[in-house]
Design a protein around this motif. Structure first.
Motif, PDB file in Angstrom:
ATOM      1  N   THR A 130      17.059  32.912  91.608  1.00  0.00           N
ATOM      2  CA  THR A 130      15.884  32.700  92.454  1.00  0.00           C
ATOM      3  C   THR A 130      15.801  31.280  93.002  1.00  0.00           C
ATOM      4  OG1 THR A 130      14.460  32.253  90.529  1.00  0.00           O
ATOM      5  CG2 THR A 130      14.552  34.524  91.339  1.00  0.00           C
ATOM      6  N   LEU A 138      18.720  39.624  88.458  1.00  0.00           N
ATOM      7  CA  LEU A 138      17.290  39.310  88.418  1.00  0.00           C
ATOM      8  C   LEU A 138      16.627  40.265  87.416  1.00  0.00           C
ATOM      9  CD1 LEU A 138      17.002  39.129  92.302  1.00  0.00           C
ATOM     10  CD2 LEU A 138      16.834  37.159  90.743  1.00  0.00           C
ATOM     11  N   PRO A 179       8.817  39.193  88.899  1.00  0.00           N
ATOM     12  CA  PRO A 179       9.544  38.134  89.608  1.00  0.00           C
ATOM     13  C   PRO A 179       8.815  36.801  89.548  1.00  0.00           C
ATOM     14  CG  PRO A 179       9.508  40.136  90.912  1.00  0.00           C
ATOM     15  CD  PRO A 179       8.561  40.355  89.765  1.00  0.00           C
ATOM     16  N   SER A 234       9.513  37.464  94.905  1.00  0.00           N
ATOM     17  CA  SER A 234       8.930  38.718  95.385  1.00  0.00           C
ATOM     18  C   SER A 234       8.586  38.642  96.868  1.00  0.00           C
ATOM     19  CB  SER A 234       7.674  39.070  94.577  1.00  0.00           C
ATOM     20  OG  SER A 234       6.663  38.084  94.744  1.00  0.00           O
ATOM     21  N   LEU A 250      15.184  43.697  92.242  1.00  0.00           N
ATOM     22  CA  LEU A 250      14.042  43.231  91.453  1.00  0.00           C
ATOM     23  C   LEU A 250      13.456  44.319  90.560  1.00  0.00           C
ATOM     24  CD1 LEU A 250      12.230  41.012  94.099  1.00  0.00           C
ATOM     25  CD2 LEU A 250      13.378  40.232  92.025  1.00  0.00           C
TER      26      LEU A 250
END
Length: 255
Positions: free
Chosen positions: A108, A126, A135, A140, A156
């Motif tokens: 991320t 992730l 997240p 997100s 995700l």
């Protein structure tokens, strides 16, 4: 030192993960060092570009779960939140060189970089839902914007690992290179940026990011609220216990 911060004569600050024995898993102390380095880079006119890199064969395995559970982020001054604010608002260009695994925040944080170069053998994941979490780092918001909703949802929601070729197709990575060439190539790109007019880079980056600047800050705050609550929930405790016991978690007991 688990984080190495170096300043090159060419105007590049390198922030390097240096905890290979733990696959560069990030502790609160490491987040603080990186946050401080980014803040210093912002004020230091000699620093004109920033480079993130890992060690041979690994970028970062994400949060050190044992350290994270001992020192979860409790307020806005938590080191991880300081780091996220610094990297998301950095005015100077940020380049990343990714070799090996990039898990969780290891992936991320790349969404906040301007240029990302990865080894052809690199892998990304992730696994937030697999840990009973959600997240973070505004992923997100950013990942659907970069890759499209369906691809972002697959990564995700399922949390499964994906290879460098898919990361490239999704737009997370600019270019794939042989593993032996990644660090040198990324540094050379950072040097190119450092040689350009700082004001031109600053304004250009600001113009590209302005549309989502406020939304990113707001999404981070929203994610932190959910993340903090979920960290104390039974699902996360089961996930963490299973991780340390090296077994598969059983979430069927929860609604």
């Amino acid at each position: 030192m688990d984080i190495l911060v170096e300043r090159a004569d060419e105007g590049v600050m390198t922030i390097a993960f240096n905890r290979p024995g733990k696959k560069n898993a990030i502790t609160a102390a490491m987040y603080q060092t990186m946050a401080d380095a980014l803040a210093e880079a912002q004020e230091d006119t000699r620093v004109r570009a920033i480079l993130f890199r890992g060690t041979e064969g690994v970028f970062s395995a994400g949060n050190d779960l044992e350290d994270f559970m001992k020192s979860p982020p409790k307020d806005e001054n938590a080191p991880v939140l300081q780091f996220l604010r610094q990297i998301s608002s950095a005015q100077k260009p940020i380049v990343a060189a990714v070799s090996g695994v990039a898990v969780g925040i290891g992936t991320t944080l790349l969404l906040h970089c301007d240029l990302v170069y990865a080894a052809e053998s690199a892998t990304f994941s992730l696994p937030f839902t697999q840990l009973g979490l959600c997240p973070e780092a505004a992923s997100s918001l950013l990942l659907p914007n970069i890759a499209g909703y369906q691809l972002a949802a697959e990564k995700l929601l399922l949390g499964e690992a994906f290879d460098a070729q898919e990361a490239h197709r999704m737009g997370i990575v600019n270019r794939l290179l042989p593993a032996a060439d990644v660090d040198a190539f990324a540094f050379a790109q950072a040097v190119k940026l450092a040689a350009l007019p700082a004001s031109s880079l600053r304004v250009s980056k600001s113009l590209m990011k302005r549309a989502h600047e406020q939304a990113i800050a707001e999404r981070m705050k929203e994610e932190v609220v959910h993340f903090s609550q979920m960290l104390l929930a039974p699902e996360a405790r089961e996930a963490m216990m299973a991780f340390f016991q090296k077994r598969k978690p059983d979430f069927r007991q929860f609604d």
